[in-house]
Design a protein around this motif. Structure first.
Motif, PDB file in Angstrom:
ATOM      1  N   LEU A 345     -14.797 -32.027  47.619  1.00 14.50           N
ATOM      2  CA  LEU A 345     -16.043 -30.725  47.044  1.00 14.50           C
ATOM      3  C   LEU A 345     -17.101 -31.022  47.993  1.00 14.50           C
ATOM      4  O   LEU A 345     -17.384 -32.347  47.816  1.00 14.50           O
ATOM      5  CB  LEU A 345     -16.352 -31.141  45.489  1.00 14.50           C
ATOM      6  N   THR A 346     -17.682 -30.312  48.256  1.00 16.69           N
ATOM      7  CA  THR A 346     -19.133 -29.688  49.136  1.00 16.69           C
ATOM      8  C   THR A 346     -19.974 -30.201  48.430  1.00 16.69           C
ATOM      9  O   THR A 346     -20.808 -29.412  47.564  1.00 16.69           O
ATOM     10  CB  THR A 346     -18.567 -29.677  49.659  1.00 16.69           C
ATOM     11  N   VAL A 347     -20.835 -31.482  48.503  1.00 17.01           N
ATOM     12  CA  VAL A 347     -22.777 -31.276  48.227  1.00 17.01           C
ATOM     13  C   VAL A 347     -23.172 -31.334  49.604  1.00 17.01           C
ATOM     14  O   VAL A 347     -22.103 -31.111  50.505  1.00 17.01           O
ATOM     15  CB  VAL A 347     -22.477 -32.277  47.273  1.00 17.01           C
ATOM     16  N   TRP A 348     -24.239 -30.129  48.895  1.00 17.80           N
ATOM     17  CA  TRP A 348     -25.271 -30.075  50.110  1.00 17.80           C
ATOM     18  C   TRP A 348     -26.699 -30.633  49.989  1.00 17.80           C
ATOM     19  O   TRP A 348     -26.733 -30.691  48.910  1.00 17.80           O
ATOM     20  CB  TRP A 348     -25.396 -28.280  49.914  1.00 17.80           C
ATOM     21  N   GLY A 349     -27.590 -30.229  51.378  1.00 16.22           N
ATOM     22  CA  GLY A 349     -29.007 -30.602  51.435  1.00 16.22           C
ATOM     23  C   GLY A 349     -29.788 -31.904  50.827  1.00 16.22           C
ATOM     24  O   GLY A 349     -28.576 -32.800  50.906  1.00 16.22           O
ATOM     25  N   THR A 350     -30.869 -31.495  49.393  1.00 10.07           N
ATOM     26  CA  THR A 350     -30.690 -33.368  49.443  1.00 10.07           C
ATOM     27  C   THR A 350     -30.106 -33.750  48.048  1.00 10.07           C
ATOM     28  O   THR A 350     -29.852 -35.247  48.363  1.00 10.07           O
ATOM     29  CB  THR A 350     -32.164 -32.579  48.090  1.00 10.07           C
ATOM     30  N   THR A 351     -29.018 -33.463  47.618  1.00  9.54           N
ATOM     31  CA  THR A 351     -27.641 -33.784  46.995  1.00  9.54           C
ATOM     32  C   THR A 351     -26.993 -34.323  48.094  1.00  9.54           C
ATOM     33  O   THR A 351     -26.631 -35.727  47.565  1.00  9.54           O
ATOM     34  CB  THR A 351     -27.083 -32.784  45.995  1.00  9.54           C
ATOM     35  N   ALA A 352     -26.528 -33.799  49.041  1.00 11.12           N
ATOM     36  CA  ALA A 352     -26.083 -34.863  50.402  1.00 11.12           C
ATOM     37  C   ALA A 352     -26.497 -35.922  50.395  1.00 11.12           C
ATOM     38  O   ALA A 352     -26.602 -36.747  50.655  1.00 11.12           O
ATOM     39  CB  ALA A 352     -25.026 -33.127  51.309  1.00 11.12           C
ATOM     40  N   THR A 353     -27.791 -35.286  50.629  1.00 11.80           N
ATOM     41  CA  THR A 353     -28.867 -36.455  51.672  1.00 11.80           C
ATOM     42  C   THR A 353     -28.482 -37.995  50.956  1.00 11.80           C
ATOM     43  O   THR A 353     -29.228 -38.925  51.299  1.00 11.80           O
ATOM     44  CB  THR A 353     -29.884 -36.066  52.233  1.00 11.80           C
ATOM     45  N   ALA A 354     -29.310 -37.523  49.031  1.00 17.90           N
ATOM     46  CA  ALA A 354     -29.512 -38.501  48.773  1.00 17.90           C
ATOM     47  C   ALA A 354     -28.169 -39.113  47.906  1.00 17.90           C
ATOM     48  O   ALA A 354     -28.888 -40.207  47.091  1.00 17.90           O
ATOM     49  CB  ALA A 354     -30.451 -37.491  47.390  1.00 17.90           C
ATOM     50  N   PHE A 355     -27.158 -39.085  48.408  1.00 12.55           N
ATOM     51  CA  PHE A 355     -26.293 -38.911  47.261  1.00 12.55           C
ATOM     52  C   PHE A 355     -25.237 -40.976  47.458  1.00 12.55           C
ATOM     53  O   PHE A 355     -25.288 -41.336  49.261  1.00 12.55           O
ATOM     54  CB  PHE A 355     -24.506 -39.013  48.170  1.00 12.55           C
ATOM     55  N   ASN A 356     -25.854 -41.343  46.394  1.00 14.49           N
ATOM     56  CA  ASN A 356     -25.464 -42.820  46.500  1.00 14.49           C
ATOM     57  C   ASN A 356     -24.443 -43.564  45.443  1.00 14.49           C
ATOM     58  O   ASN A 356     -24.717 -44.749  44.533  1.00 14.49           O
ATOM     59  CB  ASN A 356     -26.984 -43.601  46.449  1.00 14.49           C
ATOM     60  N   VAL A 357     -23.593 -42.321  45.209  1.00 11.88           N
ATOM     61  CA  VAL A 357     -23.265 -42.779  43.791  1.00 11.88           C
ATOM     62  C   VAL A 357     -21.707 -44.110  44.337  1.00 11.88           C
ATOM     63  O   VAL A 357     -21.096 -43.228  45.303  1.00 11.88           O
ATOM     64  CB  VAL A 357     -22.051 -41.651  43.056  1.00 11.88           C
ATOM     65  N   LEU A 358     -21.286 -44.868  43.820  1.00 10.87           N
ATOM     66  CA  LEU A 358     -20.463 -45.910  43.863  1.00 10.87           C
ATOM     67  C   LEU A 358     -18.851 -44.608  44.006  1.00 10.87           C
ATOM     68  O   LEU A 358     -18.373 -44.077  42.877  1.00 10.87           O
ATOM     69  CB  LEU A 358     -19.778 -46.900  43.482  1.00 10.87           C
ATOM     70  N   PRO A 359     -17.889 -45.174  44.748  1.00  7.96           N
ATOM     71  CA  PRO A 359     -17.033 -44.503  44.483  1.00  7.96           C
ATOM     72  C   PRO A 359     -15.663 -45.298  43.313  1.00  7.96           C
ATOM     73  O   PRO A 359     -16.108 -46.422  42.760  1.00  7.96           O
ATOM     74  CB  PRO A 359     -15.538 -45.242  45.615  1.00  7.96           C
ATOM     75  N   GLU A 360     -15.565 -45.074  42.703  1.00  8.34           N
ATOM     76  CA  GLU A 360     -14.310 -44.603  40.519  1.00  8.34           C
ATOM     77  C   GLU A 360     -15.115 -44.435  40.006  1.00  8.34           C
ATOM     78  O   GLU A 360     -14.977 -44.978  38.561  1.00  8.34           O
ATOM     79  CB  GLU A 360     -13.957 -46.494  41.019  1.00  8.34           C
ATOM     80  N   SER A 361     -16.613 -43.930  40.609  1.00 11.67           N
ATOM     81  CA  SER A 361     -17.840 -43.307  39.187  1.00 11.67           C
ATOM     82  C   SER A 361     -16.669 -42.420  38.210  1.00 11.67           C
ATOM     83  O   SER A 361     -15.865 -41.302  38.797  1.00 11.67           O
ATOM     84  CB  SER A 361     -19.132 -43.128  39.351  1.00 11.67           C
ATOM     85  N   VAL A 362     -17.472 -41.925  37.689  1.00 10.66           N
ATOM     86  CA  VAL A 362     -17.415 -40.226  36.625  1.00 10.66           C
ATOM     87  C   VAL A 362     -17.961 -39.779  36.957  1.00 10.66           C
ATOM     88  O   VAL A 362     -19.337 -39.513  36.873  1.00 10.66           O
ATOM     89  CB  VAL A 362     -16.188 -40.539  35.350  1.00 10.66           C
ATOM     90  N   ILE A 363     -17.492 -38.790  37.865  1.00 13.79           N
ATOM     91  CA  ILE A 363     -18.439 -37.686  38.019  1.00 13.79           C
ATOM     92  C   ILE A 363     -18.328 -36.420  37.012  1.00 13.79           C
ATOM     93  O   ILE A 363     -16.860 -35.937  37.762  1.00 13.79           O
ATOM     94  CB  ILE A 363     -18.728 -37.253  39.619  1.00 13.79           C
ATOM     95  N   ALA A 364     -19.268 -35.692  36.940  1.00 16.26           N
ATOM     96  CA  ALA A 364     -19.200 -34.008  35.577  1.00 16.26           C
ATOM     97  C   ALA A 364     -19.651 -33.650  36.842  1.00 16.26           C
ATOM     98  O   ALA A 364     -21.384 -33.548  37.050  1.00 16.26           O
ATOM     99  CB  ALA A 364     -19.114 -33.994  34.469  1.00 16.26           C
ATOM    100  N   PHE A 365     -19.024 -32.520  37.452  1.00 11.94           N
ATOM    101  CA  PHE A 365     -19.427 -31.110  37.745  1.00 11.94           C
ATOM    102  C   PHE A 365     -19.905 -30.147  37.452  1.00 11.94           C
ATOM    103  O   PHE A 365     -18.971 -29.793  36.490  1.00 11.94           O
ATOM    104  CB  PHE A 365     -19.630 -30.692  39.569  1.00 11.94           C
ATOM    105  N   LYS A 366     -21.334 -29.479  36.634  1.00 13.30           N
ATOM    106  CA  LYS A 366     -20.932 -27.754  36.191  1.00 13.30           C
ATOM    107  C   LYS A 366     -21.876 -27.272  37.893  1.00 13.30           C
ATOM    108  O   LYS A 366     -22.787 -26.816  37.904  1.00 13.30           O
ATOM    109  CB  LYS A 366     -21.883 -28.053  35.447  1.00 13.30           C
ATOM    110  N   GLY A 367     -21.260 -26.394  37.692  1.00 14.20           N
ATOM    111  CA  GLY A 367     -20.578 -24.802  38.794  1.00 14.20           C
ATOM    112  C   GLY A 367     -20.705 -24.877  39.487  1.00 14.20           C
ATOM    113  O   GLY A 367     -21.817 -25.113  40.564  1.00 14.20           O
ATOM    114  N   VAL A 368     -19.558 -24.988  40.126  1.00 17.50           N
ATOM    115  CA  VAL A 368     -19.202 -25.315  41.015  1.00 17.50           C
ATOM    116  C   VAL A 368     -18.292 -24.273  41.899  1.00 17.50           C
ATOM    117  O   VAL A 368     -17.362 -23.421  41.013  1.00 17.50           O
ATOM    118  CB  VAL A 368     -18.330 -26.699  41.319  1.00 17.50           C
ATOM    119  N   LYS A 369     -18.341 -24.064  42.974  1.00 15.64           N
ATOM    120  CA  LYS A 369     -17.347 -22.509  43.348  1.00 15.64           C
ATOM    121  C   LYS A 369     -16.005 -22.864  44.092  1.00 15.64           C
ATOM    122  O   LYS A 369     -15.669 -24.119  45.175  1.00 15.64           O
ATOM    123  CB  LYS A 369     -18.037 -21.360  44.450  1.00 15.64           C
ATOM    124  N   VAL A 370     -14.517 -21.986  44.327  1.00 15.73           N
ATOM    125  CA  VAL A 370     -13.518 -22.331  44.266  1.00 15.73           C
ATOM    126  C   VAL A 370     -13.009 -21.813  45.399  1.00 15.73           C
ATOM    127  O   VAL A 370     -13.753 -20.297  45.764  1.00 15.73           O
ATOM    128  CB  VAL A 370     -12.876 -22.135  43.344  1.00 15.73           C
TER     129      VAL A 370
END
Length: 604
Positions: A345-370
């Motif tokens: 799953l690819t995240v972009w822009g400020t979401t990508a640069t500011a991403f600091n979530v630890l592995p093994e966390s649960v993440i819910a994404f709303k609105g991703v393109k297949v």
């Protein structure tokens, strides 16, 4: 036995639309007709009902949360109901009610239509001819003032009174349409975009958008230029607001939104936005998750929600757009879930640069393109959102699975499964129909994938395909508005013809039983041996040949790759079996498999 007619609230329907009469809060009426609306792909079933108060009858639309009254058989023609929650509306000049909640009064029984009720529209329109003032309650009558001055004072009066009166009746988001006039919604802002600017030959400007949510649904709203300056700082993600018309309602531009709504809003200069004092009575972000193991059967460019365990976090990188030559920051994540699959799953822009979530966390994404690049991958849209360790049931269940066993499992990527194009068919989890039923596959919250070797014994020929949009990657159902004119509301385009796509329902059998399977376009072409377009042409011009095609498709045995998933219809549940792929039997492979099974038995 009590006469049911004595309980009916005679005249109550007319009073709902007439501000000069006293409204019955929960009127009792008789259901004189009920029927489903034409189905639309990727939309829930909708029902239209006609209710009578003996004096008049009115068309109504059931909100989706009231569908269960129909599906469980309690709401039927002739029964009596109490309308507990509803919203008056006007569509193309006709009065209708949006029914949000009701009670079926079983103790009153059922009977034929009582009396000879008249259509509500005629009576209301006749009365409105004699009314000079608007019936909205926000205008006033000023016969001695010049027309322009009266209009100006009406606007000022509406602006002053809207804040005090707007909160009296809240309009459900689901009921908003271009035919809605004065309304107020109470909704939570679930996502706010960054301010975007544009420059072109027509000038320059800026905009922002928000996603709004209430109990009935979601809708996107956009503010341009002055409204962007005025409202951007007011909206905060997670907060609840009252929003009152005037506000432009138009067909949603699906390329810019991931919400399941045919319409979207544009803020205007007189749109009133006010932060609500009560913040807890509107639901939080609403998800409709697709599990990772099911991505292979999701069409390319579909927008979905997904939840998973963060397995890996890639390094920051940049990519250059081929169309604009601009560079964009991106970061690739790897998600896994209990289906045993992983996805990139690819995240972009400020979401990508500011991403600091630890592995093994649960993440819910709303609105991703297949995407189908290298198999199946996902991309977070600019209108989408990301929630870390959300306090929802799916997240708790996923975390429990990962802690108990998922941490040590190996995961299969969709890249490898999509590249497996050889003749052999994956036969892990091969089930008989009896096993599918006995093991109650699909009855849990998570979908179950299995293989099935079965023979087609019946193809339901009603609604075997639907007319779809010709635009690339749309596939939405189109409507014939005139001969040779097919309209796609999603693309806002008209075409001289549609492209038909399969939505087949098959009945299949093996030596243990029978099962109904749902199939889409790719599988339908394999089963029928022709495209849906060609089949429709044959059906219209040569019924005998069409019958032969269906006859030839019967009694053929296939290896089906299936998904079993539970569907909820109000208080009722049922399992739906969907085919993701179908391959004809390879007799050499079948013979080898049988020989291996025979050789595996111990001979005493």
């Amino acid at each position: 036995m009590t006469d049911p007619a004595s309980h009916v609230s005679v005249g109550a329907l007319r009073a709902i639309f007439d501000n000069t009469q006293t409204t019955v809060l929960e009127p009792i009426v008789q259901c004189v007709q009920i029927k489903p609306l034409p189905p639309q792909p990727n939309h829930p079933e909708r029902y239209r009902a006609v209710f009578s108060d003996i004096s008049n009858y009115v068309q109504t639309m059931l909100a989706t949360q009231a569908n269960h009254f129909v599906t469980d058989g309690s709401l039927r023609k002739g029964c009596f109901v109490r309308l507990k929650s509803f919203q008056a509306n006007s569509v193309k000049g006709k009065k209708i009610l949006i029914i949000l909640d009701l009670d079926v009064l079983g103790d009153l029984g059922e009977c034929e239509k009582i009396g000879e009720p008249k259509p509500l529209e005629n009576k209301i329109e006749e009365d409105e001819k004699h009314q000079f003032a608007a019936n909205s309650g926000n205008g006033f009558y000023a016969p001695n003032l010049p027309h322009a001055q009266a209009q100006s004072m009406n606007r000022e009066h509406a602006a002053r009174s809207s804040k005090s009166s707007a909160h009296a009746t809240i309009y459900p988001i689901e009921a908003i349409s271009p035919y809605s006039n004065k309304w107020t919604i109470k909704a939570r802002c679930t996502n706010k975009s960054q301010i975007k600017t544009w420059h072109n030959r027509n000038g320059e400007g800026k905009l922002f958008s928000v996603n709004l949510l209430d109990d009935s649904g979601e809708i996107r709203a956009t503010g341009f230029n002055d409204q962007c300056d005025l409202l951007y700082d007011l909206f905060q993600e997670g907060c609840v607001y009252y929003i009152s018309s005037p506000c432009r309602v138009q067909i949603a531009k699906k390329q810019f939104t991931n919400l399941n709504n045919d319409y979207e809003l544009t803020f205007e200069k007189d749109t009133l936005v006010e932060k609500a004092e009560e913040q807890s009575d509107v639901p939080q972000v609403r998800f409709n998750f697709t599990v990772i193991g099911d991505l292979q059967s999701v069409e390319k460019d579909t927008t979905i929600d997904v939840i998973g365990i963060l397995k890996e976090v890639g390094e920051m990188s940049q990519t250059v757009s081929k169309t604009t030559s601009k560079s964009y920051d991106k970061r690739e994540l790897t998600l896994v879930d209990a289906t045993g699959f992983s996805v990139r799953l690819t995240v972009w822009g400020t979401t990508a640069t500011a991403f600091n979530v630890l592995p093994e966390s649960v993440i819910a994404f709303k609105g991703v393109k297949v995407s189908d690049f290298g198999g199946r991958s996902l991309s977070l849209l600019s209108s989408g959102s990301m929630t870390i360790d959300p306090d929802i049931e799916e997240a708790h269940r996923l975390k429990g699975w990962f802690d108990a066993q998922g941490r040590t499992e190996d995961f299969q990527s969709h890249v490898s499964s999509s590249n497996a194009t050889g003749p052999s068919f994956k036969t892990d989890h091969l089930k008989t129909i009896a096993q599918v039923r006995e093991e109650q596959l699909g009855m849990s919250e998570e979908p179950v994938f299995f293989s099935l070797k079965a023979t087609v014994i019946y193809i339901k020929q009603d609604n075997v395909c639907y007319p779809a949009c010709l635009s690339d990657r749309c596939n939405k159902k189109v409507t014939e508005i005139d001969p040779g004119q097919w309209r796609c509301e999603r693309c806002d385009k008209t075409y001289p013809r549609p492209q038909y796509r399969y939505i087949m329902l098959l009945n299949v059998s093996d030596h243990t039983g029978q099962l109904w399977l749902s199939c889409f376009d790719d599988v339908g072409r394999s089963i029928m041996g022709t495209t849906a377009d060609q089949l429709m042409d044959i059906c219209q011009n040569d019924e005998k040949k069409a019958s032969e095609l269906f006859y030839q498709a019967n009694c053929r045995t296939w290896n089906f790759r299936c998904k079993a998933k539970i569907d909820h219809f109000g208080d009722q549940q049922r399992v739906r079996y969907q085919v993701s792929s179908a391959q004809p039997i390879s007799y050499p492979d079948e013979a080898s498999s049988l020989a291996d099974q025979i050789n595996s038995y111990s001979i005493v």
